[in-house]
Design an enzyme around this catalytic site. Structure first.
Site, PDB file in Angstrom:
ATOM      1  N   HIS A   1      -3.371   6.908   3.488  1.00  0.00           N
ATOM      2  CA  HIS A   1      -3.760   5.616   2.920  1.00  0.00           C
ATOM      3  C   HIS A   1      -5.133   5.246   3.482  1.00  0.00           C
ATOM      4  O   HIS A   1      -5.386   5.390   4.675  1.00  0.00           O
ATOM      5  CB  HIS A   1      -2.724   4.565   3.291  1.00  0.00           C
TER       6      HIS A   1
ATOM      7  N   CYS B   1       0.815  -1.230   0.000  1.00  0.00           N
ATOM      8  CA  CYS B   1       0.000   0.000   0.000  1.00  0.00           C
ATOM      9  C   CYS B   1       0.845   1.275   0.000  1.00  0.00           C
ATOM     10  O   CYS B   1       0.336   2.347  -0.310  1.00  0.00           O
ATOM     11  CB  CYS B   1      -0.943   0.012   1.197  1.00  0.00           C
TER      12      CYS B   1
ATOM     13  N   ASN C   1     -10.306  -0.190   0.576  1.00  0.00           N
ATOM     14  CA  ASN C   1      -8.846  -0.088   0.516  1.00  0.00           C
ATOM     15  C   ASN C   1      -8.378  -0.594  -0.850  1.00  0.00           C
ATOM     16  O   ASN C   1      -8.443  -1.790  -1.125  1.00  0.00           O
ATOM     17  CB  ASN C   1      -8.262  -0.934   1.658  1.00  0.00           C
TER      18      ASN C   1
HETATM   19  O1  UT7 Z   1      -3.565  -1.600   3.815  1.00  0.00           O
HETATM   20  C1  UT7 Z   1      -3.331  -2.299   4.990  1.00  0.00           C
HETATM   21  C2  UT7 Z   1      -4.373  -3.377   5.097  1.00  0.00           C
HETATM   22  N1  UT7 Z   1      -4.863  -3.755   6.336  1.00  0.00           N
HETATM   23  C3  UT7 Z   1      -5.311  -2.965   7.328  1.00  0.00           C
HETATM   24  O2  UT7 Z   1      -5.170  -1.800   7.373  1.00  0.00           O
HETATM   25  C4  UT7 Z   1      -6.046  -3.669   8.403  1.00  0.00           C
HETATM   26  C5  UT7 Z   1      -5.836  -3.069   9.759  1.00  0.00           C
HETATM   27  N2  UT7 Z   1      -6.770  -3.651  10.697  1.00  0.00           N
HETATM   28  C6  UT7 Z   1      -8.080  -3.320  10.719  1.00  0.00           C
HETATM   29  O3  UT7 Z   1      -8.517  -2.490   9.964  1.00  0.00           O
HETATM   30  C7  UT7 Z   1      -8.951  -3.976  11.756  1.00  0.00           C
HETATM   31  O4  UT7 Z   1      -8.162  -4.756  12.629  1.00  0.00           O
HETATM   32  C8  UT7 Z   1     -10.086  -4.839  11.141  1.00  0.00           C
HETATM   33  C9  UT7 Z   1     -11.126  -3.950  10.485  1.00  0.00           C
HETATM   34  C10 UT7 Z   1      -9.516  -5.797  10.124  1.00  0.00           C
HETATM   35  C11 UT7 Z   1     -10.778  -5.632  12.231  1.00  0.00           C
HETATM   36  O5  UT7 Z   1     -11.268  -4.748  13.226  1.00  0.00           O
HETATM   37  P1  UT7 Z   1     -11.016  -5.074  14.769  1.00  0.00           P
HETATM   38  O6  UT7 Z   1     -11.723  -4.066  15.555  1.00  0.00           O
HETATM   39  O7  UT7 Z   1      -9.518  -5.183  14.955  1.00  0.00           O
HETATM   40  O8  UT7 Z   1     -11.743  -6.459  14.926  1.00  0.00           O
HETATM   41  P2  UT7 Z   1     -11.152  -7.851  15.402  1.00  0.00           P
HETATM   42  O9  UT7 Z   1     -10.221  -8.395  14.378  1.00  0.00           O
HETATM   43  O10 UT7 Z   1     -10.665  -7.711  16.800  1.00  0.00           O
HETATM   44  O11 UT7 Z   1     -12.461  -8.722  15.436  1.00  0.00           O
HETATM   45  C12 UT7 Z   1     -13.481  -8.468  16.356  1.00  0.00           C
HETATM   46  C13 UT7 Z   1     -14.563  -9.489  16.108  1.00  0.00           C
HETATM   47  C14 UT7 Z   1     -14.043 -10.913  16.020  1.00  0.00           C
HETATM   48  O12 UT7 Z   1     -15.001 -11.762  16.619  1.00  0.00           O
HETATM   49  P3  UT7 Z   1     -14.731 -12.397  18.073  1.00  0.00           P
HETATM   50  O13 UT7 Z   1     -13.472 -13.196  17.913  1.00  0.00           O
HETATM   51  O14 UT7 Z   1     -14.558 -11.211  18.983  1.00  0.00           O
HETATM   52  O15 UT7 Z   1     -15.953 -13.201  18.316  1.00  0.00           O
HETATM   53  C15 UT7 Z   1     -14.037 -11.178  14.525  1.00  0.00           C
HETATM   54  O16 UT7 Z   1     -14.177 -12.533  14.220  1.00  0.00           O
HETATM   55  O17 UT7 Z   1     -15.214  -9.209  14.851  1.00  0.00           O
HETATM   56  C16 UT7 Z   1     -15.235 -10.400  14.075  1.00  0.00           C
HETATM   57  N3  UT7 Z   1     -15.184 -10.030  12.676  1.00  0.00           N
HETATM   58  C17 UT7 Z   1     -16.287  -9.737  11.967  1.00  0.00           C
HETATM   59  N4  UT7 Z   1     -17.577  -9.696  12.303  1.00  0.00           N
HETATM   60  C18 UT7 Z   1     -18.454  -9.339  11.350  1.00  0.00           C
HETATM   61  C19 UT7 Z   1     -14.103  -9.910  11.872  1.00  0.00           C
HETATM   62  N5  UT7 Z   1     -14.482  -9.536  10.638  1.00  0.00           N
HETATM   63  C20 UT7 Z   1     -15.834  -9.433  10.665  1.00  0.00           C
HETATM   64  C21 UT7 Z   1     -16.797  -9.072   9.724  1.00  0.00           C
HETATM   65  N6  UT7 Z   1     -18.087  -9.041  10.107  1.00  0.00           N
HETATM   66  N7  UT7 Z   1     -16.476  -8.742   8.469  1.00  0.00           N
END
Ligand code: UT7
Length: 341
Positions: A268, A127, A298
């Site tokens: 970004h 990115c 993204n």
């Molecule tokens: O260009 C660089 C590319 N990448 C990034 O910039 C990604 C950086 N990270 C992020 O943007 C965030 O970490 C995410 C948006 C990917 C995730 O957000 P988060 O607040 O860190 O959520 P999490 O990974 O802690 O997940 C929280 C919960 C989990 O469930 P449990 O384990 O608490 O029951 C996930 O399984 O949300 C769940 N989850 C979802 N639920 C509904 C993860 N993805 C989804 C989804 N829909 N799409």
């Protein structure tokens, strides 16, 4: 017959200022909304919007490739710069989704747009790639080796997304953005400062395991979907905030500007919460941050040039404005540029 081998005299001139003289972008027609994703994986519009700030993203057609989107964006940038394709000395394509591993997608673009005099290569910095590309282009122009460089960020991320993985498939989209760079016109500063870096200890928190020589694609690899994006979201998130903030501060310090002298920040477009954390740490108000992730998600290396083009076209970005562009991505990599428009 091309003139790739035209001589490059290197007179002992002082380094010169370098500016963007034309921008362009291209977004595929098909829109994939959060409501569409609700039918594909266990997710909700509310979760995606509140956790990321994304409502929809664009998806390229099956027969539409990174080179096609890049060439479309490049043609607009060429027109806006008022140059001919043959004026371009170098094509740099930043992408993580090349048409093929080799030859470079930049060579396909060179042919498609008729930039017959241009050397061409792909650049892989995920990115951060577009800003890496701009910083490289600046060196060629500042040193008088080249007059005109085309830098493109283009991605068909939909081709490497695991559409069964809700952790990643909701985040990414396809698109392309391009700029033409030349020596800054008399009295203009163009790029004031830049910073780029990497932390190779973090390769595994955001990567596509298969497809290179470490893990050639086999039936097993395909069955395990190792040829798709794998990400530890929380780790990337934490790292991104620190890396973007530190890089932005380094570029600002080198430029001699303070944040209150910036009209615009173009970050970004990975996650609105990441952007807001960086914005708050830098002390920049919400209204000065340019956003498009709500509509496009993204698009990796394409995010910043798409946002730049749209906001130049709309007249939001005006001559003389000071802009900070800052990115991070797989590698991990980061980069930032402060420039005067
Ligand atoms: O260009 C660089 C590319 N990448 C990034 O910039 C990604 C950086 N990270 C992020 O943007 C965030 O970490 C995410 C948006 C990917 C995730 O957000 P988060 O607040 O860190 O959520 P999490 O990974 O802690 O997940 C929280 C919960 C989990 O469930 P449990 O384990 O608490 O029951 C996930 O399984 O949300 C769940 N989850 C979802 N639920 C509904 C993860 N993805 C989804 C989804 N829909 N799409």
């Amino acid at each position: 017959m091309t003139n790739n081998n035209r001589p490059h005299p290197r007179p002992a001139h002082p380094r010169r200022n370098v500016a963007i003289v034309g921008t362009g972008s291209y977004l595929p027609e098909r829109i994939l909304s959060n409501a569409d994703l609700e039918k594909m994986v266990d997710t909700t519009d509310e979760w995606i919007l509140s956790r990321t700030g994304i409502s929809q993203r664009r998806i390229a057609a099956d027969n539409e490739f990174t080179s096609d989107m890049a060439a479309a964006a490049a043609r607009i940038a060429i027109k806006n710069a008022g140059i001919a394709p043959d004026d371009i000395d170098l094509v740099i394509l930043a992408t993580s989704t090349p048409d093929t591993i080799f030859p470079s997608t930049a060579c396909r673009i060179q042919h498609a747009i008729g930039a017959t005099g241009a050397a061409s290569f792909d650049l892989q910095a995920a990115c951060s790639g577009f800003l890496y590309g701009m910083i490289i282009a600046e060196q060629f122009i500042a040193s008088h080796m080249h007059e005109t460089v085309l830098v493109i960020g283009a991605e068909k991320l939909s081709s490497i997304v695991n559409w069964e993985d809700r952790n990643t498939c909701v985040l990414f989209g396809d698109g392309a953005g391009a700029v033409i760079m030349q020596a800054a016109p008399e009295g203009k500063h163009g790029i004031l400062a830049s910073d780029m870096g990497a932390d190779g200890a973090q390769t595994d928190i955001l990567h596509m395991p298969a497809g290179g020589c470490r893990m050639p694609v086999t039936a097993d690899v395909l069955a395990q979907k190792q040829n798709t994006i794998h990400m530890s979201g929380k780790e990337v998130y934490r790292y991104a905030v620190g890396a973007m903030n530190a890089s932005a501060e380094r570029s600002l310090q080198l430029s001699g500007l303070t944040t209150d002298q910036l009209q615009w920040v173009i970050p970004h477009q990975a996650n609105l919460r990441i952007i807001n954390s960086v914005r708050e740490r830098l002390g920049v108000e919400e209204g000065r941050v340019i956003l498009n992730l709500n509509r496009y998600g993204n698009t990796s290396a394409a995010c910043i040039p798409i946002a730049l083009h749209e906001n130049c076209q709309s007249g939001k970005i005006k001559p003389g404005d000071h802009i900070l562009m800052v990115a991070f991505g797989g590698g991990l990599t980061w980069a930032s540029i402060v420039l005067e428009w």
